[in-house]
Design a protein around this motif. Sequence first.
Motif, PDB file in Angstrom:
ATOM      1  N   SER A 273      35.869  47.863  69.160  1.00  0.00           N
ATOM      2  CA  SER A 273      36.113  47.996  70.182  1.00  0.00           C
ATOM      3  C   SER A 273      37.590  47.562  70.420  1.00  0.00           C
ATOM      4  CB  SER A 273      35.413  46.316  71.248  1.00  0.00           C
ATOM      5  OG  SER A 273      33.791  46.411  70.617  1.00  0.00           O
ATOM      6  N   ASN A 274      38.375  46.868  69.835  1.00  0.00           N
ATOM      7  CA  ASN A 274      39.492  47.200  69.810  1.00  0.00           C
ATOM      8  C   ASN A 274      40.468  48.758  69.220  1.00  0.00           C
ATOM      9  OD1 ASN A 274      39.409  43.870  70.245  1.00  0.00           O
ATOM     10  ND2 ASN A 274      39.733  43.487  68.153  1.00  0.00           N
ATOM     11  N   GLN A 275      39.737  49.287  68.126  1.00  0.00           N
ATOM     12  CA  GLN A 275      40.842  50.117  68.446  1.00  0.00           C
ATOM     13  C   GLN A 275      40.141  51.445  69.216  1.00  0.00           C
ATOM     14  OE1 GLN A 275      38.769  51.722  64.404  1.00  0.00           O
ATOM     15  NE2 GLN A 275      38.955  50.039  63.061  1.00  0.00           N
ATOM     16  N   VAL A 276      39.120  51.209  69.523  1.00  0.00           N
ATOM     17  CA  VAL A 276      38.789  51.691  71.254  1.00  0.00           C
ATOM     18  C   VAL A 276      39.806  51.580  72.175  1.00  0.00           C
ATOM     19  CG1 VAL A 276      37.428  52.221  73.187  1.00  0.00           C
ATOM     20  CG2 VAL A 276      36.565  52.470  70.701  1.00  0.00           C
ATOM     21  N   VAL A 277      40.194  50.101  72.026  1.00  0.00           N
ATOM     22  CA  VAL A 277      41.039  49.920  73.588  1.00  0.00           C
ATOM     23  C   VAL A 277      42.192  50.481  72.990  1.00  0.00           C
ATOM     24  CG1 VAL A 277      42.568  48.180  74.832  1.00  0.00           C
ATOM     25  CG2 VAL A 277      39.558  48.179  74.367  1.00  0.00           C
ATOM     26  N   SER A 278      43.116  50.112  71.753  1.00  0.00           N
ATOM     27  CA  SER A 278      44.175  50.418  71.196  1.00  0.00           C
ATOM     28  C   SER A 278      44.337  52.054  71.311  1.00  0.00           C
ATOM     29  CB  SER A 278      44.152  50.085  69.829  1.00  0.00           C
ATOM     30  OG  SER A 278      45.637  50.562  69.543  1.00  0.00           O
ATOM     31  N   ILE A 279      43.478  52.507  70.875  1.00  0.00           N
ATOM     32  CA  ILE A 279      43.106  54.087  71.413  1.00  0.00           C
ATOM     33  C   ILE A 279      43.104  54.549  73.009  1.00  0.00           C
ATOM     34  CG2 ILE A 279      42.251  56.387  70.933  1.00  0.00           C
ATOM     35  CD1 ILE A 279      41.216  54.892  68.245  1.00  0.00           C
ATOM     36  N   ALA A 280      42.751  54.175  73.802  1.00  0.00           N
ATOM     37  CA  ALA A 280      42.713  54.104  74.941  1.00  0.00           C
ATOM     38  C   ALA A 280      44.285  53.951  75.185  1.00  0.00           C
ATOM     39  CB  ALA A 280      41.748  53.380  75.313  1.00  0.00           C
ATOM     40  N   ARG A 281      44.830  52.301  74.790  1.00  0.00           N
ATOM     41  CA  ARG A 281      46.347  52.758  75.272  1.00  0.00           C
ATOM     42  C   ARG A 281      47.083  53.353  75.284  1.00  0.00           C
ATOM     43  NH1 ARG A 281      46.071  45.899  74.106  1.00  0.00           N
ATOM     44  NH2 ARG A 281      44.895  45.233  75.915  1.00  0.00           N
ATOM     45  N   ASP A 282      46.831  53.793  73.454  1.00  0.00           N
ATOM     46  CA  ASP A 282      47.944  54.784  73.610  1.00  0.00           C
ATOM     47  C   ASP A 282      47.861  55.791  74.492  1.00  0.00           C
ATOM     48  OD1 ASP A 282      49.280  52.970  71.756  1.00  0.00           O
ATOM     49  OD2 ASP A 282      47.946  53.865  69.794  1.00  0.00           O
ATOM     50  N   TYR A 283      46.385  56.921  74.482  1.00  0.00           N
ATOM     51  CA  TYR A 283      46.572  57.619  74.673  1.00  0.00           C
ATOM     52  C   TYR A 283      47.309  57.570  76.678  1.00  0.00           C
ATOM     53  CZ  TYR A 283      44.149  61.709  76.688  1.00  0.00           C
ATOM     54  OH  TYR A 283      43.849  63.116  77.959  1.00  0.00           O
ATOM     55  N   ILE A 284      46.493  57.051  77.604  1.00  0.00           N
ATOM     56  CA  ILE A 284      47.448  56.498  78.608  1.00  0.00           C
ATOM     57  C   ILE A 284      48.720  56.199  78.717  1.00  0.00           C
ATOM     58  CG2 ILE A 284      47.532  54.544  80.231  1.00  0.00           C
ATOM     59  CD1 ILE A 284      45.242  53.989  79.967  1.00  0.00           C
TER      60      ILE A 284
END
Length: 450
Positions: A304-315
Amino acid sequence: MAEITDTALQGTSKSPNTITLQEFNNRIKRLLADPSVMNCWVVAETTDVRINQHCYLQLLEKNPKTGATVAKIKAIIWGNQFRFLNARFKQVTGRDIGNDMKIMVCLSVNYSPQYGLTVVINDINPEFTLGDMERQRQEILNRLTQEGIIGQNKTVPVPPVLQRIAIVSAAGAAGYGDFMKQLTDNKYGVCFYPCLFQATMQGVKTVPTVLAALDKVEQNQHLFDCVVIIRGGGGTEELNSFDNYDLARRVATFPLPVIVGIGHERDITVLDYVAGIRVKTPTAAAEHIILQAANALAHIGDLSNQVVSIARDYIARAKEQLSYYAGNLPIMAQRIIDTNTLRLQNFIQNIPLHVQRRIEGENAQLARQKDAIKNAVAQVKMKETMRLEALGDKIELLSPRKVMARGYTLTTCEGKIMTDAAQLEAGKLVTIHFRDGKVVAGTQSVIKDK
């Protein structure tokens, strides 16, 4: 019944010399004072063990092939000696002296004129019994190894989270209570779904009831993730039932992962060697299951943390790109307009040239198609002419006049061509056609070839 008379009594021989019973017993005592029956080390099996201040038991010897009893004798361990020997025996083997044990004991024969014959146990070798227990256990392990199944349950896939748990234990046992409390009060809040399959966990009923419980679990194996066999601590003799070949084989070949938590940390049974997962106690079994679920939760949290981190980087990258486009949009729009305007002007200037080239190309293609049509028509005309000439030649060859020119005639009757004599009748008029004329004649008779 015949009557015994005084005369008959008078006729008997003189009575032999007699001794007292006490003297007879003393003679037996003197016979049994032989050193060969004093302090003899004997290997035997125990049965009918009773403890009432003293320890009373029977010693057996069995035929190793048939199992039939070949020798049996009653024995006793006097009270004070029993307390000492039993404490030493338990310290070494983990078990009290009891039934169905193979022991090495030091025997002596005592004979009292008042109390009779007594076989007394003076000493015991607990290391022999411990070795025999280990020998039996090793024989089971060797047999399972030879059959190739000793590690089979360890190869059964284990689900990432063990939530649907089949428990084989006794309902009122402390070990089962500890397991359930540990499971339900886990600090991670994981929900488990345990189901108890009751069995007797000590004594002679242990093996059949545990096997029956495992049979029920296997019938419903699609409902469970694993099987847990648990029993709390106790005397080592209470755990001997788990050193059983049939039970070990059942666990080794069970289709679900088996977790075994039997006894204390020091206790080891055959099931510990064949189960897919071995833990020290029932509480440790619950901790193992909880820890596995906690690890799965932690893994999910990491994902979940990896998904959040990837989403933040993408945004963040999208925002930077959007800002870049927003700043360069007017310049880019003007460049696009200028480029397309230039292209449009070029298209307008080149339209007459493109049209002229297109017309010339179409005219050339039209001329080629016109020539091709002329050639095709000429070829078809020539082919049809040749075909008509060939047909004319065939018709000419097949003409009746050509045939009659070779000397043949054609006969008709009433306008029909006669091809067979059977078609004519006597008295009928027929017309015979020649190459240069015809003759009308009458038929006198019709003669058919045989």
